[in-house]
Each structure stands twice: as C-alpha cells, then as structure tokens.
Design a protein around this motif. Structure first.
Motif, PDB file in Angstrom:
ATOM      1  N   ALA A  25       0.834  -1.205   0.000  1.00  0.00           N
ATOM      2  CA  ALA A  25       0.000   0.000   0.000  1.00  0.00           C
ATOM      3  C   ALA A  25       0.871   1.259   0.000  1.00  0.00           C
ATOM      4  N   LEU A  26       1.953   1.226   0.764  1.00  0.00           N
ATOM      5  CA  LEU A  26       2.839   2.391   0.811  1.00  0.00           C
ATOM      6  C   LEU A  26       3.455   2.665  -0.555  1.00  0.00           C
ATOM      7  N   GLU A  27       3.908   1.605  -1.200  1.00  0.00           N
ATOM      8  CA  GLU A  27       4.534   1.784  -2.515  1.00  0.00           C
ATOM      9  C   GLU A  27       3.524   2.290  -3.546  1.00  0.00           C
ATOM     10  N   VAL A  28       2.303   1.763  -3.456  1.00  0.00           N
ATOM     11  CA  VAL A  28       1.270   2.210  -4.388  1.00  0.00           C
ATOM     12  C   VAL A  28       0.954   3.687  -4.160  1.00  0.00           C
ATOM     13  N   SER A  29       0.861   4.099  -2.896  1.00  0.00           N
ATOM     14  CA  SER A  29       0.519   5.496  -2.629  1.00  0.00           C
ATOM     15  C   SER A  29       1.631   6.424  -3.109  1.00  0.00           C
ATOM     16  N   GLU A  30       2.869   5.954  -3.050  1.00  0.00           N
ATOM     17  CA  GLU A  30       3.978   6.755  -3.585  1.00  0.00           C
ATOM     18  C   GLU A  30       3.816   6.983  -5.082  1.00  0.00           C
ATOM     19  N   MET A  31       3.438   5.906  -5.772  1.00  0.00           N
ATOM     20  CA  MET A  31       3.258   6.020  -7.217  1.00  0.00           C
ATOM     21  C   MET A  31       2.093   6.969  -7.538  1.00  0.00           C
ATOM     22  N   LEU A  32       0.967   6.780  -6.834  1.00  0.00           N
ATOM     23  CA  LEU A  32      -0.228   7.561  -7.153  1.00  0.00           C
ATOM     24  C   LEU A  32      -0.038   9.042  -6.906  1.00  0.00           C
ATOM     25  N   SER A  33       0.739   9.390  -5.859  1.00  0.00           N
ATOM     26  CA  SER A  33       0.834  10.802  -5.500  1.00  0.00           C
ATOM     27  C   SER A  33       1.968  11.514  -6.230  1.00  0.00           C
ATOM     28  N   ASP A  34       2.691  10.785  -7.078  1.00  0.00           N
ATOM     29  CA  ASP A  34       3.775  11.416  -7.820  1.00  0.00           C
ATOM     30  C   ASP A  34       3.305  11.727  -9.244  1.00  0.00           C
ATOM     31  N   PRO A  35       3.042  13.016  -9.537  1.00  0.00           N
ATOM     32  CA  PRO A  35       2.481  13.356 -10.854  1.00  0.00           C
ATOM     33  C   PRO A  35       3.412  13.012 -12.018  1.00  0.00           C
ATOM     34  N   GLU A  36       4.694  12.809 -11.720  1.00  0.00           N
ATOM     35  CA  GLU A  36       5.616  12.402 -12.783  1.00  0.00           C
ATOM     36  C   GLU A  36       5.360  10.955 -13.190  1.00  0.00           C
ATOM     37  N   ARG A  37       4.774  10.213 -12.267  1.00  0.00           N
ATOM     38  CA  ARG A  37       4.567   8.785 -12.543  1.00  0.00           C
ATOM     39  C   ARG A  37       3.114   8.470 -12.876  1.00  0.00           C
ATOM     40  N   CYS A  38       2.194   9.226 -12.287  1.00  0.00           N
ATOM     41  CA  CYS A  38       0.802   8.842 -12.435  1.00  0.00           C
ATOM     42  C   CYS A  38      -0.128  10.050 -12.431  1.00  0.00           C
ATOM     43  N   GLN A  39      -1.050  10.075 -13.367  1.00  0.00           N
ATOM     44  CA  GLN A  39      -2.103  11.085 -13.352  1.00  0.00           C
ATOM     45  C   GLN A  39      -3.419  10.402 -13.705  1.00  0.00           C
ATOM     46  N   VAL A  40      -4.506  11.020 -13.288  1.00  0.00           N
ATOM     47  CA  VAL A  40      -5.815  10.420 -13.540  1.00  0.00           C
ATOM     48  C   VAL A  40      -6.610  11.291 -14.504  1.00  0.00           C
ATOM     49  N   MET A  41      -7.165  10.638 -15.511  1.00  0.00           N
ATOM     50  CA  MET A  41      -7.982  11.337 -16.496  1.00  0.00           C
ATOM     51  C   MET A  41      -9.440  10.949 -16.257  1.00  0.00           C
ATOM     52  N   VAL A  42     -10.257  11.959 -15.982  1.00  0.00           N
ATOM     53  CA  VAL A  42     -11.679  11.697 -15.778  1.00  0.00           C
ATOM     54  C   VAL A  42     -12.387  11.911 -17.116  1.00  0.00           C
ATOM     55  N   VAL A  43     -13.248  10.953 -17.456  1.00  0.00           N
ATOM     56  CA  VAL A  43     -13.983  11.023 -18.722  1.00  0.00           C
ATOM     57  C   VAL A  43     -15.461  11.210 -18.415  1.00  0.00           C
ATOM     58  N   THR A  44     -16.120  12.058 -19.183  1.00  0.00           N
ATOM     59  CA  THR A  44     -17.551  12.247 -18.969  1.00  0.00           C
ATOM     60  C   THR A  44     -18.250  12.561 -20.287  1.00  0.00           C
ATOM     61  N   LEU A  45     -19.562  12.769 -20.211  1.00  0.00           N
ATOM     62  CA  LEU A  45     -20.357  13.155 -21.379  1.00  0.00           C
ATOM     63  C   LEU A  45     -20.992  14.513 -21.095  1.00  0.00           C
ATOM     64  N   PRO A  46     -21.335  15.263 -22.126  1.00  0.00           N
ATOM     65  CA  PRO A  46     -21.974  16.561 -21.885  1.00  0.00           C
ATOM     66  C   PRO A  46     -23.454  16.407 -21.542  1.00  0.00           C
ATOM     67  N   GLU A  47     -23.756  15.640 -20.515  1.00  0.00           N
ATOM     68  CA  GLU A  47     -25.135  15.436 -20.062  1.00  0.00           C
ATOM     69  C   GLU A  47     -25.181  15.640 -18.560  1.00  0.00           C
ATOM     70  N   GLU A  48     -26.350  15.943 -18.070  1.00  0.00           N
ATOM     71  CA  GLU A  48     -26.485  16.353 -16.675  1.00  0.00           C
ATOM     72  C   GLU A  48     -25.882  15.379 -15.648  1.00  0.00           C
ATOM     73  N   THR A  49     -26.356  14.140 -15.645  1.00  0.00           N
ATOM     74  CA  THR A  49     -25.889  13.200 -14.629  1.00  0.00           C
ATOM     75  C   THR A  49     -24.397  12.889 -14.749  1.00  0.00           C
ATOM     76  N   PRO A  50     -23.910  12.578 -15.954  1.00  0.00           N
ATOM     77  CA  PRO A  50     -22.465  12.356 -16.071  1.00  0.00           C
ATOM     78  C   PRO A  50     -21.640  13.563 -15.617  1.00  0.00           C
ATOM     79  N   VAL A  51     -22.099  14.785 -15.901  1.00  0.00           N
ATOM     80  CA  VAL A  51     -21.354  15.977 -15.485  1.00  0.00           C
ATOM     81  C   VAL A  51     -21.297  16.054 -13.953  1.00  0.00           C
ATOM     82  N   ASN A  52     -22.430  15.836 -13.294  1.00  0.00           N
ATOM     83  CA  ASN A  52     -22.438  15.866 -11.825  1.00  0.00           C
ATOM     84  C   ASN A  52     -21.496  14.818 -11.255  1.00  0.00           C
ATOM     85  N   GLU A  53     -21.590  13.606 -11.807  1.00  0.00           N
ATOM     86  CA  GLU A  53     -20.763  12.531 -11.276  1.00  0.00           C
ATOM     87  C   GLU A  53     -19.285  12.769 -11.528  1.00  0.00           C
TER      88      GLU A  53
END
Lengths: 307, 382
Positions: free
Chosen positions: A169-197
């Motif tokens: 868990a410690l090693e994973v959290s190191e990877m996740l919090s290092d923007p050089e190694r990991c970033q998250v892309m959120v995908v959505t649709l231009p519709e009400e519920t997907p935008v809220n979520e």
C-alpha cells in the motif's frame, strides 16, 4: 482513466494509448474488469486475456511510433500472482474455490484493489528499469468505484494492515501521488448526470486519493454546425413534407446542441479543470479509424498552449 | 422500420416487473415510467429504484435512501384505487432488517451487526445490493399492499447477475473453511485437514491474524441462522421464477450496450420465457435523406445556385444553408441506420421478443413531464 459506465471510458483509453504510441511510447493498456470492447477499437476481434496481446504494432501509428499492448488484470489474477511470488501458488486456487477469497476481500475492503494497483506499480517499475519507460493506461472501474479503487492504498495504510500488504500500500501510494509517474484522467459526457458525477469524482480523487488530474475529457460532443437559415420552401422547390422534416431535424439538432453547451459550461463552473472535448462521431462505427480520429483530436487539444 | 411494438399487455400478465440492463441506459426512467403507467391503469403501483440520477430522484420524491415507499403525486391523478409509490433502496438497512428478523436473540443480532466483516458486506461483497433489491421486492410483494412492483436493478458490468445473487450470498454465508474452523468440538480439529490449516495460515501471513479472527467471529455469530437465510433465498428465487414476474431488458443502441443486453437476455431466457420485452432507449431519430432538389444544388458550382436575383452574396449564403442542412440530415441518417443495424442484430438473437424503440428525446428526462413522455412511448398512449 476514470468515469461512469457508458461515457466511453474504453474509447478514450484507446485514443490515449494511440496518441502515446504515435508519440513514440510503448503503451500497455490494463483492463481491470476483465471484459472490454478494447480490441475492436484497434480493429482486432480477439478478446483480452491475462497474457499481453499486441493491438497496434510499432510503426503502425506512423514512423517511429510505439506499440500498443493490452492485457486484463483482475483482482483474482493479481492475487494468484501475489501468492505465487511468495511461494504460496498452490493454495491460491483453493482460496478461490472455497470462497475464502470472498471472505478476506469482505473483511479487508480495498485488498483486491491494492493487489491490482500493486501489480500495475510492478509493471511500471519494470518498464522504467528496462530503460524504455512507456505509458501504462489503466481502464479503472466505473466512477464511484474509481475513487474507492484509487484511495484503497490510503485506507489500508490507515487501517494499519500488517506486513506485506502494508508495504504494498505504501509503494502504491507513492506512485499515485507522484504526478511524474501517475495522473488520472476523468472522462464524462456533456449530459447532466455524467457531469455531476464527473465533478464529484474529480473532487473525491483529489481529496481522498491525492492524485493529480489531467484535463477532463468530455466525450461525444456534437460538432457545432452553423444552422441553416430558414429555407424558403418555394425557392428550393421543396414539398411541404420535405420542408417540415428539415425543420424538425434542425430544431432537434439545435435543442441537443444547446443542451450540451449548457452542460459544458456547467462543468466548467463546477470544476476548475481544463476541458478536452472529443467529437461525437456520427459517421463511423467505433473502430481503429475512430480511435485514430479521436487520438489526433486529443493530441491537438492537449498540446495547445495553456492559458 | 418494423411494426411498432409496445409494452401494452405487460401489466395484465405481471405483478412484478424487473428492469435489467447495462449502466447508464435509462433503466430507472423506464422502471418509473412503467410504474406510472400502472398507476394510471388504476393499480397500486410501486417503483423500487437503486440509484436514480438526482433530479429524477427528486421528481419521484426519493432524493435520499428510504426503505419506506413514499407516495408520488401524479398529474392527472390516478383513477380511484390507483397510485404511484417510490422508494430508493437502502441496501445496508435492508440487510440489517433481515438479520434482525432471523436471529434467535437480540444478542445474536447485535453480535452480527457490530462485526467488522458484516459491516463491510453491503459495500464490498459483490451481489449484495442485487440480493437486497430482491429481498425488498419479496417483502413488498408479500405485504399485499401493491398490485404492481417495478424494480430497477443495479448497473452491472460483470457477468454477475442479480438472478445469481441469492446463491452467491448463500455460498458466502455457508463458507466451509471458516465453519470448520469455528466448530472444532463438532468436527474435531483433525478433520479440518492440513489443506485448510495451510490455507488459513497463509491468509494470516498475508493479511494478518485479526482478519481471520474477525471472520471466525462473524461465522460464529451467524451460527444457526443459515437455515432461515436459505429458506428466504429460496423464496426470493421462487418469486423470480414465478410467472407473475416478468423481465424487461433495457439498452441503448450503442454496440457495447447491445452486446451486454444480448448477454443479459440470454441469461434470463435460459431459465424462462419471461423476457417480456427489450427496450431500445434513446434511438436517434432519422429525418430522412436530403431532398433531391437540394442534392442537385450541392453539386452546382459555388455561386451558381439558382437564386432569383443571382446576387452573389445571397447565393453563397444559400449554399451554406444547403450544406448545413445536408450535414444535419446526413449525420442523423448515418447514426440512425447504424443504430438500427445494431438493434436488428439484437432482434435476430432474440426471436419472439418484442423490441420497443424509444427515441432519443430533444431533452433529457428529469421530471414527471419527461416520465409522462416515456410512458406514452412505451405504451403507445396518445
């Protein structure tokens, strides 16, 4: 990649992978739910398996381009590998068949997620060590679960889990919090519920999983057409029936286009993140052509100068 | 287009309707519209929602988890005797109620409710939400308060199916490994066997002994309740296979969604012939192809369009109008024929199942007005 079911997360994952390959990276797509329409998006009809399969050969996306490979990595797979690596391979089958795995996973929420992320981390470290760090695209579980998935490491560290799981868990959290190694892309649709979520997901990911977010991808945006002026029926020799259906089509397009524009600006006001808007493809079925089109558009928008 | 099918007749055959299908296709909307139709027919009609989109939940008056059905005002009001009720399933408290009802004593119930493993069950164990939806359905059905119950189901991406959910939960509660471990007096320590011991030792090594202890405590607390649960699961399964229960599979015409719908329908059809209909939701309308006169205009040289005054500016403007019109009509025609081909593939795979096409509306459904519109489309009410 994170997003609610049905927003085209797999399509955008394919586009990101294609873009990565086109810019010379070797890309690996990891599908964590073990089921995906991904191969079709590269014009292949085989289904994904635990073994890596090539979806796009090096050079296929242009001179000097990298390859795209893909594999599944379900929690069961990750557990078997984890136990194998500790000389406990023989019991892993029994853990599954006796339902003991279900009991453990229920007793320690997040353990399945951490095993999957731990394996992703191992793949990342191995690629970096080989001297050709590439890109790993993880098609994460659907929205609400993506937050749980990515915050599992912190949950387990806080729960003071013992030994091997804690260090994982410690090693994973190191990877996740290092923007050089990991970033998250959120995908959505231009519709009400997907935008809220999507907005909820983005805030939760930043707060609970401390990950850096890329620009948010809005998939399926209708290309804005300039609407025709009111066509004079007589001038074009249109029958009343023809004129009426043209009018209905124009009105429908306008209504939907406006609804989307409204949702896009609502997303912008909810979420202080750059937006990338991918076009709705009216004319093609989702195949390699579509993947290439979306990848080019994605690249064009990601590379434009940031304000 | 084939002859227009509707759901008419569905409610005269069924007391329970289950809406199944992939996520994000409008299952909740369809479930609510079916229940609304029931209310308008004069039935006491209840919709069980799982996770409605916020505004739709607000419209139904189920903005927060409530295990009690709540009456929804409809306009025009239902005929005498009829009405619409709605609830949003609270998985956790439904499970708590079941535990409380089946435990031998308040102490036993308390021991289970406070166990850490139990507290994780509703959030973590796959199939629990599905199973509790079925439990709630069973409770509502046997209460005799409603003539019609329509159930929305959780979105699933896994092969896991709510029809299997009772079985999955039972297998969990019946877990042999832990049962053997906790009852040494009955079985004898030696009977646990070297394999099981090795298994549990490995588990302790990886996740810690506390987890094993929690699990043992949970199964110990559960002692004696399995039979009640088993009977209950059998009742729920019986209701699902009862001819009074019907299934409506909901999908959108996108290829991935259609593939999932085929999978769902295959699974359901395997056990019965009770897939009453398939709803193809949000189908793009086609507005036909570009009128011939305009096609001809498009092939003209720019500026040569036949416009009365021959004014260059005016003709260019006219040309852009023709082009924009062409673009709009072609976009709709292409998408609509693509969707129609996905749906006809689905129809081929499901011979004999009525396929109901619901068009993509100019606005999304968030309120009672929108539900009215969907109800009319599903049931061909004019």
């Amino acid at each position: 990649m994170a997003g609610k079911g049905g927003v085209g997360k797999t399509t955008v994952s394919a586009a990101v992978a294609y873009l990565g390959a086109a810019s010379g990276l070797d890309v690996l797509i990891v599908e964590v739910e073990g089921k995906s329409g991904l191969p079709e998006l590269f014009g292949r009809d085989d289904s994904l398996a635990y073994e890596e399969a090539v979806l796009l050969e090096a050079g296929e996306a242009g001179p000097g381009s990298g390859a795209v490979r893909a594999r599944t990595l379900t929690p069961d797979d990750a557990l078997v590998e984890y136990l194998d690596g500790r000389g406990l391979g023989k019991i892993s089958r029994r853990l599954r068949t006796t339902g003991t795995l279900d009991v453990i996973a229920t007793a320690v929420p997040g353990i399945k997620d951490i095993l999957v992320l731990g394996k992703v981390k191992q793949l990342e470290v191995a690629a970096a060590a080989s001297g050709s760090p590439g890109l790993i695209v993880v098609d994460a579980p659907a929205a609400g679960h993506a937050v749980t998935f990515l915050s599992s490491a912190y949950g387990l560290i806080e729960a003071a889990a013992v030994g091997p799981i804690r260090s994982q868990a410690l090693e994973v959290s190191e990877m996740l919090s290092d923007p050089e190694r990991c970033q998250v892309m959120v995908v959505t649709l231009p519709e009400e519920t997907p935008v809220n979520e999507a907005a909820d997901t983005a805030f939760h990911l930043e707060d609970r999983a401390s990950v850096k977010l890329t620009p948010i991808v809005v998939n399926g945006v209708w290309p804005r057409v300039t609407l025709p002026g009111r066509l004079e029926r007589e001038r074009y020799g249109l029958s009343p029936e023809e004129a009426a259906r043209i009018e209905a089509a124009v009105e429908f397009r306008l209504a939907r286009q406006d609804l989307q524009a409204e949702q896009l600006s609502r997303l912008a006001s909810l979420l202080p993140l750059e937006q990338v808007q991918l076009p709705y493809l009216f004319n093609v079925d989702l195949d390699i052509e579509a993947t290439r089109t979306l990848a080019l558009e994605l690249g064009r928008q990601l590379e434009r100068p940031q304000p | 287009m084939t002859e227009r099918s509707t759901l008419d007749g569905l409610l005269s055959r069924r007391e329970v309707v289950i809406c199944a299908g992939p996520g994000g296709v409008g299952k909740t909307t369809c479930a609510a519209a079916i229940a609304l139709h029931g209310a308008r027919l004069g039935l006491r009609s209840c919709v069980v929602t799982i996770d409605p989109a916020k505004r739709l939940g607000d419209a139904l008056g189920v903005a927060s988890l409530t295990n009690e059905a709540h009456r929804v005002d409809i306009d025009p009001p239902a005929p005498p005797g009829g009405g619409l009720w709605a609830l949003m399933l609270d998985t956790k408290s439904t499970f708590d109620e079941v535990v409380t009802r089946y435990s031998a004593s308040p102490e036993q119930a308390q021991a289970i409710l406070s166990n850490r493993l139990y507290r994780n069950i509703s959030g973590v164990l796959g199939g629990t939400q599905e199973y509790m939806a079925m439990e709630k359905l069973y409770a509502l059905h046997s209460s005799g308060l409603y003539d019609l119950i329509v159930v929305d189901t959780p979105p699933t991406r896994h092969a896991l199916d709510f029809v299997d959910a009772p079985g999955r939960l039972m297998r969990f509660l019946d877990n042999r490994v832990f049962r053997l471990l906790m009852s040494p007096t009955r079985v004898g320590l030696r009977a646990i066997g070297a394999a099981t011991n090795l298994l549990l030792r490995a588990v302790s090594k990886v996740v810690g002994g506390a987890v094993v202890n929690d699990a043992v405590a949970f199964f110990t607390a559960f002692e004696g309740m399995e039979q009640g649960f088993r009977d209950r699961a059998a009742n729920v399964s019986a209701l699902l296979s009862d001819p009074r229960t019907g299934f409506v599979v909901v999908t959108t015409p996108r290829r991935e969604a259609v593939n999932e719908a085929i999978f769902f329908a295959d699974r359901l059809a395997g056990s019965s012939d009770r897939v009453d209909a398939l709803v193809a939701n949000r189908m793009f309308p086609s507005f036909g192809s570009l009128p011939a006169v305009m096609t001809a205009a498009l092939t003209d040289v720019p500026g040569q369009l036949d416009v009365p005054d021959g004014d260059r500016t005016a003709s260019n403007l006219a040309r852009s109008d023709v082009e924009a019109t062409a673009r709009i009509l072609t976009d709709f025609e292409q998408i609509s024929s693509k969707e129609e081909s996905h749906i006809s593939e689905l129809a081929k795979r499901l011979p004999g199942t009525a396929i109901i096409r619901v068009p993509f509306l100019a606005a999304d459904v968030h309120d009672m007005g929108g539900l009215d519109e969907v109800q009319k489309l599903l049931f061909a009410v004019s």
